[in-house]
Design a protein around this motif. Sequence first.
Motif, short mmCIF file in Angstrom:
data_model
loop_
_atom_site.label_atom_id
_atom_site.label_comp_id
_atom_site.label_asym_id
_atom_site.label_seq_id
_atom_site.Cartn_x
_atom_site.Cartn_y
_atom_site.Cartn_z
N UNK A 104 0.86 -1.18 0.00
CA UNK A 104 0.00 0.00 0.00
C UNK A 104 0.90 1.23 0.00
N UNK A 105 0.44 2.30 -0.63
CA UNK A 105 1.28 3.46 -0.87
C UNK A 105 1.83 4.07 0.42
N UNK A 106 0.97 4.35 1.37
CA UNK A 106 1.42 5.03 2.59
C UNK A 106 2.38 4.17 3.39
N UNK A 107 2.09 2.87 3.48
CA UNK A 107 2.96 2.01 4.29
C UNK A 107 4.33 1.84 3.64
N UNK A 108 4.38 1.76 2.32
CA UNK A 108 5.67 1.67 1.64
C UNK A 108 6.47 2.94 1.88
N UNK A 109 5.85 4.07 1.67
CA UNK A 109 6.55 5.35 1.89
C UNK A 109 7.04 5.46 3.33
N UNK A 110 6.14 5.23 4.29
CA UNK A 110 6.50 5.38 5.69
C UNK A 110 7.59 4.40 6.11
N UNK A 111 7.49 3.15 5.63
CA UNK A 111 8.45 2.13 6.05
C UNK A 111 9.84 2.40 5.49
N UNK A 112 9.93 2.66 4.19
CA UNK A 112 11.26 2.84 3.58
C UNK A 112 11.90 4.14 4.02
N UNK A 113 11.16 5.23 4.03
CA UNK A 113 11.75 6.48 4.52
C UNK A 113 12.03 6.40 6.02
N UNK A 114 11.19 5.67 6.75
CA UNK A 114 11.41 5.52 8.18
C UNK A 114 12.68 4.75 8.49
N UNK A 115 12.90 3.65 7.79
CA UNK A 115 14.13 2.88 7.98
C UNK A 115 15.35 3.69 7.54
N UNK A 116 15.23 4.44 6.45
CA UNK A 116 16.35 5.28 6.00
C UNK A 116 16.67 6.35 7.03
N UNK A 117 15.64 6.91 7.64
CA UNK A 117 15.86 7.93 8.67
C UNK A 117 16.58 7.34 9.87
N UNK A 118 16.27 6.09 10.22
CA UNK A 118 17.00 5.43 11.31
C UNK A 118 18.49 5.33 10.99
N UNK A 119 18.81 5.00 9.74
CA UNK A 119 20.21 4.94 9.34
C UNK A 119 20.85 6.31 9.44
N UNK A 120 20.12 7.36 9.05
CA UNK A 120 20.67 8.71 9.10
C UNK A 120 20.93 9.14 10.55
N UNK A 121 20.04 8.80 11.45
CA UNK A 121 20.24 9.17 12.86
C UNK A 121 21.51 8.53 13.41
N UNK A 122 21.80 7.31 12.97
CA UNK A 122 23.04 6.66 13.40
C UNK A 122 24.26 7.40 12.86
N UNK A 123 24.15 7.88 11.62
CA UNK A 123 25.25 8.64 11.04
C UNK A 123 25.44 9.95 11.78
N UNK A 124 24.35 10.62 12.06
CA UNK A 124 24.42 11.91 12.77
C UNK A 124 25.11 11.77 14.12
N UNK A 125 24.87 10.67 14.79
CA UNK A 125 25.41 10.46 16.13
C UNK A 125 26.91 10.24 16.14
N UNK A 126 27.49 9.99 14.96
CA UNK A 126 28.91 9.66 14.90
C UNK A 126 29.81 10.85 14.62
N UNK A 127 29.25 12.00 14.34
CA UNK A 127 30.08 13.20 14.21
C UNK A 127 30.73 13.39 12.86
N UNK A 146 21.14 3.51 3.78
CA UNK A 146 20.26 4.68 3.70
C UNK A 146 19.88 4.95 2.26
N UNK A 147 20.89 5.04 1.38
CA UNK A 147 20.62 5.32 -0.02
C UNK A 147 19.85 4.17 -0.67
N UNK A 148 20.19 2.94 -0.33
CA UNK A 148 19.49 1.79 -0.90
C UNK A 148 18.01 1.81 -0.55
N UNK A 149 17.69 2.06 0.73
CA UNK A 149 16.30 2.09 1.16
C UNK A 149 15.52 3.18 0.43
N UNK A 150 16.13 4.34 0.28
CA UNK A 150 15.46 5.43 -0.44
C UNK A 150 15.22 5.03 -1.89
#
Length: 243
Positions: A104-127, A146-150
Amino acid sequence: MTRNVLLAGIVGSTAYGLAGPDSDVDRLGVFAAPTEAFHGLTPPEETKVTSKPDTTIHEAAKYARLALGGNPTVSELMWLPDDLFEVRTPLGEELIGIRSAFLSAKRVRDAYLGYATQQFRRLEARGDGSFSADTRRRTAKHARHLLRLCHQGLRLYATGELEIRLANPQRFVDFGERVASGDIELARAWMADYESRFDAARSVLPVEPDRAAVEAWLLRVRHAHLDANVRRRFLGVPVDGPA
């Protein structure tokens, strides 16, 4: 070994074409617990995880719930190239055949961008990149994913097809190395760009998944894994009589 495996294969970095010399080979599968096990006091185990080899196997109902929620890691099993499947039963083939029913459109968008955002938060925390070689390797890995999920998420959202084996894996490797070198702003810019692309894209996916098709498959799984003697007793047929 888990009994009644319906579908299993090699997933993760190996499937995407992103595995390096030190990468683990990840396996994912779906199994069916005996149907009568759901009627006792203790429900059957829903997920079995082992290492060496690294394998995760979900019971059919849990797998269906996760896939209906758009979970990228779980969903990719149904979209693997043929050569990556290691177990493929008739019920597993049926699961592959209804893979679009989980989307479904919303769940695909939310899931893939959500998982990518989790990867980004890990990157942000590393300085800024001034960390150990081991941390740098992990940072590159998170950036690649991150890029793959997007990329995968937008393609699935726009076309209804999930690309597992990436056409240009070097693009993702190069991106990971640049981010691991301290270019966190590159990751931030790509996240913003893909969010804009999702906003601009017209999805071919439905508003809601086809839960009826998924439920019908799960009921076929339950019927197929109902012990013959239990079925006889349920139907009121003597255990020694014909089924």
